[in-house]
Design an enzyme around this catalytic site. Sequence first.
Site, mmCIF file in Angstrom:
data_model
loop_
_atom_site.group_PDB
_atom_site.id
_atom_site.type_symbol
_atom_site.label_atom_id
_atom_site.label_comp_id
_atom_site.label_asym_id
_atom_site.label_seq_id
_atom_site.Cartn_x
_atom_site.Cartn_y
_atom_site.Cartn_z
ATOM 1 N N GLY A 8 0.830 -1.208 0.000
ATOM 2 C CA GLY A 8 0.000 0.000 0.000
ATOM 3 C C GLY A 8 0.857 1.248 0.000
ATOM 4 N N GLY A 11 -0.622 4.919 -1.184
ATOM 5 C CA GLY A 11 -1.727 5.594 -0.492
ATOM 6 C C GLY A 11 -1.278 6.827 0.285
ATOM 7 C CE1 TYR A 142 -10.298 1.959 7.688
ATOM 8 C CE2 TYR A 142 -11.093 3.210 9.583
ATOM 9 C CZ TYR A 142 -10.080 2.892 8.684
ATOM 10 O OH TYR A 142 -8.854 3.505 8.801
ATOM 11 C CE LYS A 146 -7.814 0.049 9.589
ATOM 12 N NZ LYS A 146 -6.593 -0.367 8.871
ATOM 13 C CB ILE A 172 -3.290 10.843 8.775
ATOM 14 C CG1 ILE A 172 -3.266 9.620 9.691
ATOM 15 C CG2 ILE A 172 -1.877 11.326 8.458
ATOM 16 C CD1 ILE A 172 -2.537 9.791 10.977
HETATM 17 C C1 AKB Z 1 -11.017 7.425 8.073
HETATM 18 O O1 AKB Z 1 -11.583 8.515 8.294
HETATM 19 O O2 AKB Z 1 -11.597 6.444 7.620
HETATM 20 C C2 AKB Z 1 -9.572 7.293 8.447
HETATM 21 C C3 AKB Z 1 -9.390 6.849 9.859
HETATM 22 C C4 AKB Z 1 -9.611 7.769 10.968
HETATM 23 O O3 AKB Z 1 -9.043 5.716 10.086
HETATM 24 N N1 AKB Z 1 -8.900 8.545 8.225
#
Ligand code: AKB
Length: 320
Positions: A8, A11, A142, A146, A172
């Site tokens: 990756g 990215g 997501y 994680k 970030i």
């Molecule tokens: C997102 O907003 O999906 C990412 C994160 C905070 O993991 N930037």
Amino acid sequence: MKRILIIGAVGQIGSELTLRLREVYGAGNVVAGWRSTQPSRELAESGPLEKVDATDPERIVEVVKKYRIDTIFNLAALLSAVAEQKPQAAWNVGVNGVFNILEVARENGCAVFFPSSIGAFGPTTPLDNTPQDTIQRPGTMYGVTKVAGELLSDYYFKRFGVDTRGLRYPGIISNVTLPGGGTTDYAVEIYYAAIKEKKYTCPLKKGTFLDMMYMPDALDAAIQLMEADPARLIHRNAFNVTAMSFDPEIIYKAIKKCIPEMQLTYDVDPVKQGIAESWPNKMDDSAARQEWGWNPKWNLEAMTDDMLKVIGEKRKKGLI
Ligand code: AKB
């Protein structure tokens, strides 16, 4: 000297982390792994480059053996908002991909860096001063990937002794590669909009506080954690790390100090707002501070000056 593969590498984080790791460990020791987006000239010309996909374990093994890799930074993932549109793809990259990389690491004696996220928390997590060890019941794909990635990485450490380490990154903020599909992307977009149009329409509501970090601190955190003395690590996957917490009004006011004509309006995206409300307002990152010396250098004001300067220069050169 480490011999590193970044999966990756094209990215938002990968494009900057690869160049930084090449400075620290020597260009020839850091292989940039990319999948579909064409790498920048800088990335392609500054060190080795290989097509690698987190979902193709045979190819990962080939590259690991070819370069005698001992450390894998796995940055492949679909960000939170896009993962809600493509949950199956998010699972494939974010869980099957992590599993593939851990298996390759187990068989080839590699250490693994895993970027978790504030997305690993959910609505039942304490949202203020979110502890290192707490409830993790995210309601997004997501977040599910994680949490699974954190658990798998801890399992591979405890069961097989694979040296896995991870960070729970906040949003970030950076000025090299745009994020794309995240809930915290607004905090990057607002700087580009400030330079280009002097106005921005925010998809999150006023009063939505989230943890954030400037890219140089995010890179330092990854390198510092992977260099940390293992004897000091009580936790592994993954450490809370934060540098600042703000809502859209606070970042807007910081920009307005530099660009007085700046205007902010709101057009709330219900998907992003729902996700943001389930994430911490501010994490407690004292475990990272105690166990490996985490100490961010950038605050909102310094980051704002730097972001506007760098993006302003890009604008003058006609790059944006
Ligand atoms: C997102 O907003 O999906 C990412 C994160 C905070 O993991 N930037």
